[in-house]
Write a protein that holds these residues in place. Structure first.
Motif, PDB file in Angstrom:
ATOM      1  N   ASP A 472      26.932  28.108  39.388  1.00 46.85           N
ATOM      2  CA  ASP A 472      27.435  26.799  39.804  1.00 46.85           C
ATOM      3  C   ASP A 472      26.462  26.204  40.806  1.00 46.85           C
ATOM      4  O   ASP A 472      26.693  26.162  42.008  1.00 46.85           O
ATOM      5  CB  ASP A 472      28.836  26.965  40.419  1.00 46.85           C
ATOM      6  N   VAL A 473      25.323  25.760  40.286  1.00 41.64           N
ATOM      7  CA  VAL A 473      24.239  25.204  41.087  1.00 41.64           C
ATOM      8  C   VAL A 473      23.785  23.913  40.423  1.00 41.64           C
ATOM      9  O   VAL A 473      23.466  23.895  39.227  1.00 41.64           O
ATOM     10  CB  VAL A 473      23.065  26.194  41.197  1.00 41.64           C
ATOM     11  N   ARG A 474      23.722  22.845  41.175  1.00 37.73           N
ATOM     12  CA  ARG A 474      23.382  21.548  40.605  1.00 37.73           C
ATOM     13  C   ARG A 474      21.927  21.519  40.145  1.00 37.73           C
ATOM     14  O   ARG A 474      21.023  21.977  40.845  1.00 37.73           O
ATOM     15  CB  ARG A 474      23.622  20.438  41.626  1.00 37.73           C
ATOM     16  N   THR A 475      21.724  20.972  38.971  1.00 36.08           N
ATOM     17  CA  THR A 475      20.397  20.893  38.379  1.00 36.08           C
ATOM     18  C   THR A 475      20.422  19.848  37.278  1.00 36.08           C
ATOM     19  O   THR A 475      21.479  19.277  36.971  1.00 36.08           O
ATOM     20  CB  THR A 475      19.983  22.264  37.803  1.00 36.08           C
ATOM     21  N   ASN A 488      30.998  18.182  45.783  1.00 37.65           N
ATOM     22  CA  ASN A 488      29.570  18.344  46.084  1.00 37.65           C
ATOM     23  C   ASN A 488      29.193  19.744  46.548  1.00 37.65           C
ATOM     24  O   ASN A 488      28.101  19.951  47.068  1.00 37.65           O
ATOM     25  CB  ASN A 488      29.098  17.314  47.117  1.00 37.65           C
ATOM     26  N   ARG A 489      30.056  20.726  46.349  1.00 37.79           N
ATOM     27  CA  ARG A 489      29.710  22.091  46.699  1.00 37.79           C
ATOM     28  C   ARG A 489      28.989  22.772  45.538  1.00 37.79           C
ATOM     29  O   ARG A 489      29.212  22.452  44.372  1.00 37.79           O
ATOM     30  CB  ARG A 489      30.964  22.897  47.049  1.00 37.79           C
ATOM     31  N   GLU A 490      28.149  23.748  45.895  1.00 41.74           N
ATOM     32  CA  GLU A 490      27.483  24.596  44.907  1.00 41.74           C
ATOM     33  C   GLU A 490      27.833  26.029  45.273  1.00 41.74           C
ATOM     34  O   GLU A 490      27.359  26.566  46.268  1.00 41.74           O
ATOM     35  CB  GLU A 490      25.973  24.377  44.915  1.00 41.74           C
ATOM     36  N   ARG A 491      28.630  26.667  44.418  1.00 36.68           N
ATOM     37  CA  ARG A 491      29.235  27.942  44.791  1.00 36.68           C
ATOM     38  C   ARG A 491      28.469  29.162  44.293  1.00 36.68           C
ATOM     39  O   ARG A 491      28.815  30.281  44.642  1.00 36.68           O
ATOM     40  CB  ARG A 491      30.673  27.991  44.265  1.00 36.68           C
ATOM     41  N   GLY A 492      27.473  28.979  43.461  1.00 39.29           N
ATOM     42  CA  GLY A 492      26.756  30.125  42.936  1.00 39.29           C
ATOM     43  C   GLY A 492      27.471  30.737  41.755  1.00 39.29           C
ATOM     44  O   GLY A 492      28.004  30.023  40.891  1.00 39.29           O
ATOM     45  N   PRO A 493      27.521  32.073  41.656  1.00 37.46           N
ATOM     46  CA  PRO A 493      28.105  32.717  40.469  1.00 37.46           C
ATOM     47  C   PRO A 493      29.598  32.450  40.336  1.00 37.46           C
ATOM     48  O   PRO A 493      30.381  32.714  41.246  1.00 37.46           O
ATOM     49  CB  PRO A 493      27.820  34.207  40.699  1.00 37.46           C
ATOM     50  N   VAL A 494      29.982  31.912  39.158  1.00 37.28           N
ATOM     51  CA  VAL A 494      31.382  31.583  38.878  1.00 37.28           C
ATOM     52  C   VAL A 494      31.661  31.940  37.425  1.00 37.28           C
ATOM     53  O   VAL A 494      30.911  31.545  36.527  1.00 37.28           O
ATOM     54  CB  VAL A 494      31.672  30.089  39.112  1.00 37.28           C
ATOM     55  N   ARG A 842      32.808  29.248  49.233  1.00 34.82           N
ATOM     56  CA  ARG A 842      33.511  30.040  48.226  1.00 34.82           C
ATOM     57  C   ARG A 842      34.974  30.283  48.576  1.00 34.82           C
ATOM     58  O   ARG A 842      35.629  31.144  47.986  1.00 34.82           O
ATOM     59  CB  ARG A 842      32.770  31.360  48.000  1.00 34.82           C
ATOM     60  N   VAL A 843      35.484  29.555  49.534  1.00 31.02           N
ATOM     61  CA  VAL A 843      36.916  29.571  49.830  1.00 31.02           C
ATOM     62  C   VAL A 843      37.436  28.142  49.689  1.00 31.02           C
ATOM     63  O   VAL A 843      36.739  27.189  50.021  1.00 31.02           O
ATOM     64  CB  VAL A 843      37.201  30.099  51.257  1.00 31.02           C
ATOM     65  N   PRO A 844      38.632  27.936  49.188  1.00 31.39           N
ATOM     66  CA  PRO A 844      39.563  28.982  48.747  1.00 31.39           C
ATOM     67  C   PRO A 844      39.232  29.574  47.373  1.00 31.39           C
ATOM     68  O   PRO A 844      39.910  30.477  46.917  1.00 31.39           O
ATOM     69  CB  PRO A 844      40.895  28.241  48.700  1.00 31.39           C
ATOM     70  N   PHE A 845      38.248  29.043  46.688  1.00 29.94           N
ATOM     71  CA  PHE A 845      37.888  29.582  45.380  1.00 29.94           C
ATOM     72  C   PHE A 845      36.386  29.504  45.207  1.00 29.94           C
ATOM     73  O   PHE A 845      35.734  28.655  45.839  1.00 29.94           O
ATOM     74  CB  PHE A 845      38.609  28.824  44.253  1.00 29.94           C
ATOM     75  N   PRO A 846      35.790  30.345  44.414  1.00 33.37           N
ATOM     76  CA  PRO A 846      36.385  31.428  43.606  1.00 33.37           C
ATOM     77  C   PRO A 846      36.535  32.742  44.362  1.00 33.37           C
ATOM     78  O   PRO A 846      36.848  33.756  43.765  1.00 33.37           O
ATOM     79  CB  PRO A 846      35.359  31.573  42.478  1.00 33.37           C
ATOM     80  N   GLY A 847      36.291  32.754  45.663  1.00 35.80           N
ATOM     81  CA  GLY A 847      36.357  33.969  46.457  1.00 35.80           C
ATOM     82  C   GLY A 847      34.963  34.430  46.867  1.00 35.80           C
ATOM     83  O   GLY A 847      33.947  33.970  46.330  1.00 35.80           O
ATOM     84  N   PRO A 905      35.859  14.173  48.049  1.00 33.61           N
ATOM     85  CA  PRO A 905      37.054  14.885  48.502  1.00 33.61           C
ATOM     86  C   PRO A 905      37.306  16.161  47.703  1.00 33.61           C
ATOM     87  O   PRO A 905      36.610  16.465  46.747  1.00 33.61           O
ATOM     88  CB  PRO A 905      38.184  13.861  48.249  1.00 33.61           C
ATOM     89  N   THR A 906      38.346  16.887  48.103  1.00 30.12           N
ATOM     90  CA  THR A 906      38.699  18.142  47.443  1.00 30.12           C
ATOM     91  C   THR A 906      38.897  17.916  45.958  1.00 30.12           C
ATOM     92  O   THR A 906      39.538  16.959  45.562  1.00 30.12           O
ATOM     93  CB  THR A 906      39.998  18.689  48.053  1.00 30.12           C
TER      94      THR A 906
END
Length: 909
Positions: A472-475, A488-494, A842-847, A905-906
């Motif tokens: 989950d990385v913008r590209t 606008n978050r990038e969470r990495g592995p999902v 990575r909170v509250p998801f995906p952990g 927003p969320t």
């Protein structure tokens, strides 16, 4: 007499017998031509006999064309809900037949231009148009063009019975009889006066929408103008005449009152038809045909196109479930090939609507968009209750003016509730056009509500599974297309389960590229979606999966219903049965419609269902589960829920379904899917409201109310054969490996299981000087601290590498260089900052990630000196991880689109 010379280059024709002694001629050579001539003669005779036989067959029971003058307009038709509630009566109001001389010349010209431009010259059948329509329909593979003249339409309206019109198997018979009778009509009504009489009957008979039969009633209903009056204020303009003429082909669909905006002119209430209305689009087409037919000049055309159409206030025709009733009228128009019998045939139309069980609640909860900024708190509490007031107040003042709702039984296709806009009889404004049917007529974007279709396609094709991990990385997902997540978050592995559950944009757009955009379009269409024709067939765009293409809400409800119904699509329908005035059944859905189609395998459908069911389960989704769970006296009711928010906040949706009887797939009780839309009729933006904060609450409170009212049993979703539970690595989605830190249980298709052990968790040593992954020949590694020896004279033991398990996902998406480059930068950014990553992104998801991120590079041997000539061997670095055990499909190239900015927003689920 002067002989006409032969055509140039041809010379004189040879005289009979002038061939002389042709050496190529042989005795008896005339036999073959004679045989051919005889064969052709016999074939022609057989064809002639066949034509005579067919003509005799089709003309044996034809009515006398003279009966066209004796048409009875007596009986209206009744629309009845499934629970016996009479919803409406279609009947002619204020009908007045007027002679041809009273019909304005501009109105006559407009009607001829719109319906039959060769009317005054053809023999009541336009053979040229028939050939054109045949070729166009043959090329398209479906009916896209018609060729019926005004005479043929009049024959169909006045001389054909209801059973002939309603029987699809008799369409060819109907067309042949229609043409024969039209030719006879031309023989009876000859010359200009005959054609004028035909046109007089046609224009006094035709339905113009808005309960207006005949041109006098149409002018009165829409403009309050009396065509028999010579008063200046009663004269139709060219623009008004063209609009009226254009309504005849699809009067209910084109009815301008459904899109008109209420305003006041000179102190009186009027309704202005916006230039985007379908009736205005068709009006302009008619005006163009009038110009080409020399009925009007270029100046008159320009003035007419620019003229604003202003309607009189509509009559007070109060139907129950009005949007549904008009949708029934449109469906009956298709079944009966015209609306004429609806107001004149005395039909009884039995529908699917459950008025008391569902529609009453639907009209209540679908009025939120209209009521919330008009009612006091006390009035809102009285209508919606104390608990609803809290979320209603959060929506107030956010430019929300309209909403719509539809409920379908997904095991039968019956439409149980249907509200096309909030408060059909309420005040009309640009943002709230209450008579327009958003459910069945509007093309609106679906936003993230489309994502389940993309994932279902990937599951079906074996390209991905719920266990598949994306970065989950913008590209740049495709050239020029780089969508962010809603927050606008990038969470990495999902993994896919979390990506769909929490509606992340980046993973699903990557999934579309792996699956193939054309394949996703194909699946969407198989599931019943019809995309907005304004896209000109450009459907396979990279943003498809984000719901940027316009669709009908009722089609999306049907698609969700197919997922709920284990992949079997039962297309939504409104009419159960139609009886004529004598009680004879002329249409019966049970026998005349299909049995549905299996468009998705049961295992693939179940995987989508299982993920979406997390959103109403507090144990599986701590963010939305507590808010949207459906509680009963017997515990939580299993249900799915998915939302959609367009990136410009113009459309908000919530779609979800309840579990049906798992032991009896034919039991329709409780098998319902509901879709809710919130927005504005004029496409103006809502002010920073996500779908999780608007339509989801309407969906939840409505579903809770109808489930209780109808005492729906509580079922869980059935897990079909072909689905298997597997234990997987929580980060990579692969089978647990030697260094796996955390595992989870996932459901996958039995034939598409992870097949490789996890290689992303690696036990590594780190080069002390550079911080890179250590390997043989590099500088000193970070070593385990040594304890002091009791013998000071003893040689110190060799250093041991300080080995730790790292999460090494460098190169995970290496098949896509632009993705891989962005992933590399993301890993470099967060390496060593894992606590911050887990606490912020990575909170509250995906952990949290379950191990430190491995350095993105390996050390270079010889770059730094080592103080230990014989270092302890280190583990051999593992190969680059394999991203997924399932096959990767080369994506179909798709045109790029430039995304609009996405708010922060969320995100919505």
């Amino acid at each position: 007499m002067t002989r006409r010379p032969p055509p140039p280059g041809r010379g004189s024709a040879p005289r009979r017998g002038a061939r002389g002694n042709d050496p190529r001629r042989r005795p008896g050579s005339t036999a073959a031509p004679r045989i051919i001539l005889i064969a052709f003669g016999l074939a022609a005779l057989a064809l002639f006999i066949g034509i005579l036989s067919a003509y005799a067959t089709y003309t044996s029971d034809l009515p006398d064309v003279a009966e066209i003058e004796n048409f009875d307009l007596a009986q209206g038709s009744t629309v009845i809900s499934s629970d016996g509630t009479e919803l409406a009566t279609f009947a002619i109001e204020d009908r007045r037949e007027i002679p041809f001389e009273d019909i304005p010349e501009d109105m006559v010209n407009a009607q001829v231009a719109a319906e039959d431009q060769s009317f005054f010259n053809n023999p009541c059948v336009d053979f040229k148009s028939i050939v054109r329509a045949f070729l166009q329909n043959f090329q398209a593979g479906e009916t896209v063009s018609g060729a019926s003249t005004i005479c043929q339409q009049l024959v169909r309206m006045r001389l054909f019975s209801a059973d002939l019109l309603a029987d699809p198997s008799r369409q060819v018979e109907r067309k042949i009889k229609e043409a024969i009778l039209a030719l006879r009509l031309d023989g009876r009504y000859t010359g200009v006066e005959g054609k004028q009489r035909i046109l007089e009957m046609y224009m006094n008979q035709s339905y113009y929408g808005n309960q207006a039969y005949g041109i006098w009633a149409a002018a009165d209903a829409y403009f309050r103008k009396d065509l028999t009056s010579d008063a200046p204020e009663d004269q139709l303009t060219i623009s008004e005449a063209a609009m009226l003429a254009g309504l005849v082909r699809a009067p209910s669909r084109l009815d301008p009152t459904t899109e008109a905006v209420q305003t006041r002119v000179d102190g009186r209430r009027v309704y202005v038809v916006p230039p985007t209305a379908q009736a205005i689009v068709v009006r302009d087409i008619v005006l163009g045909q009038m110009l080409r037919s020399d009925f009007i000049t270029q100046a008159e055309y320009d003035d007419a196109v620019a003229e604003e159409i202003v309607l009189a206030a509509p009559r007070n025709n109060r139907y129950r479930a009005p949007h549904f009733v008009y949708a029934v009228r449109r469906e009956a128009d298709e079944l009966l090939e015209g609306e004429d019998l609806l107001d004149t045939g005395g039909l009884r139309i039995f529908t699917t609507l459950d008025y008391k069980g569902y529609q009453v609640s639907a009209e209540k909860w679908a009025a939120i968009g209209y009521d919330m900024d008009r009612m006091t708190d006390e009035e809102l509490i009285e209508k919606y209750g104390d608990q609803a007031l809290s979320w209603i107040k959060q929506l107030q003042g956010r430019n929300i003016n309209n909403d719509a709702l539809v409920t379908v039984n997904y095991r039968t296709g019956e439409v149980l509730a249907y509200v096309g806009s909030a408060n059909f009889y309420g005040e009309a404004t640009p943002a709230h056009q209450p008579k327009f049917d958003v459910i069945g007529q509007a093309y609106r974007q679906s936003g993230s509500a489309f994502k389940p279709i993309t994932y279902a396609t990937g599951f079906e094709d074996g390209v991905i599974s719920p266990a598949t991990m994306f970065m989950d990385v913008r590209t740049d997902i495709a050239e020029g297309f780089s969508p962010p997540n809603a927050d606008n978050r990038e969470r990495g592995p999902v993994r896919v389960r979390d990506a769909l559950k929490y509606s992340l944009n980046i993973p699903v757009t990557k999934a579309q590229q792996l699956i193939g955009s054309e394949r996703v379009v194909e699946m969407a269409q198989n599931l019943g979606l019809q995309f907005d024709p304004a896209h000109n067939g450009e459907f396979a765009v990279p943003s498809l999966t984000l719901g940027t293409l316009g669709i009908h809400q009722i089609d999306l409800a049907g698609a969700y219903g197919a997922i709920a119904n284990e992949g079997r699509l039962m297309e939504p329908y409104l009419i159960e049965r139609i009886e004529d005035s004598s009680g004879n059944v002329i249409y019966d859905h049970a026998t005349d419609a299909g049995d549905g189609a299996q468009v998705l395998s049961a295992p693939s459908a179940y995987l989508v269902t299982d993920i979406l069911a997390d959103n109403t389960d507090p144990a599986a989704n701590s963010l939305w589960g507590p808010r949207f769970q459906l509680q009963t006296d017997d515990g939580r009711r299993p249900a799915t829920l998915k939302t959609g928010t367009t990136n410009d906040f113009k459309d908000l949706q919530a779609y979800g379904f309840l579990a049906g009887n798992p032991d009896d797939p034919d039991d329709p009780n409780g098998a319902i899917v509901t879709g809710v839309w919130v927005g504005n009729s004029d496409f103006s933006a809502i002010e920073d409201v996500f779908a999780a904060d608007g339509p989801t609450f309407i969906w939840h409170d409505y579903m809770a109310e109808v489930a209780a009212r109808n005492e729906l049993p509580v079922y869980d979703f059935r897990r079909p054969d072909g689905v298997t539970e597997v234990t997987i690595d929580a980060m990579s989605g692969l089978l647990p490996g030697e260094h796996t830190t955390t595992t989870v249980t996932e459901v996958v298709r039995t034939d598409v299981q992870p097949g490789s052990p996890d290689t992303t968790h690696r036990e590594l040593a780190i080069e002390a000087e550079s911080g890179k992954i250590w390997r043989e020949g590099c500088g000193d590694f970070e070593a385990v601290p040594q304890e002091g020896s009791p013998d000071p004279s003893a040689s110190p033991p060799p250093p041991e590498p300080d080995l730790h398990v790292f999460l090494d996902i460098e190169g995970w998406e290496s098949d896509h260089p632009t993705w891989d480059e962005a992933n590399h930068d993301w890993l470099a950014l967060w390496n060593g900052r894992e606590d911050e990553l887990n606490a912020t992104l990575r909170v509250p998801f995906p952990g949290p990630i379950d191990a430190p991120l491995a350095p993105t590079e390996e050390c270079t041997p010889g770059e730094f000196p080592t103080s230990t000539p014989s270092p302890s061997p280190s583990p051999t670095p593992s190969p680059t991880p394999v991203p997924t055990p399932t096959p990767i499909v080369t994506p179909t190239p798709a045109p790029s689109v430039t995304p609009e900015p996405t708010p922060t927003p969320t995100p919505a689920p």
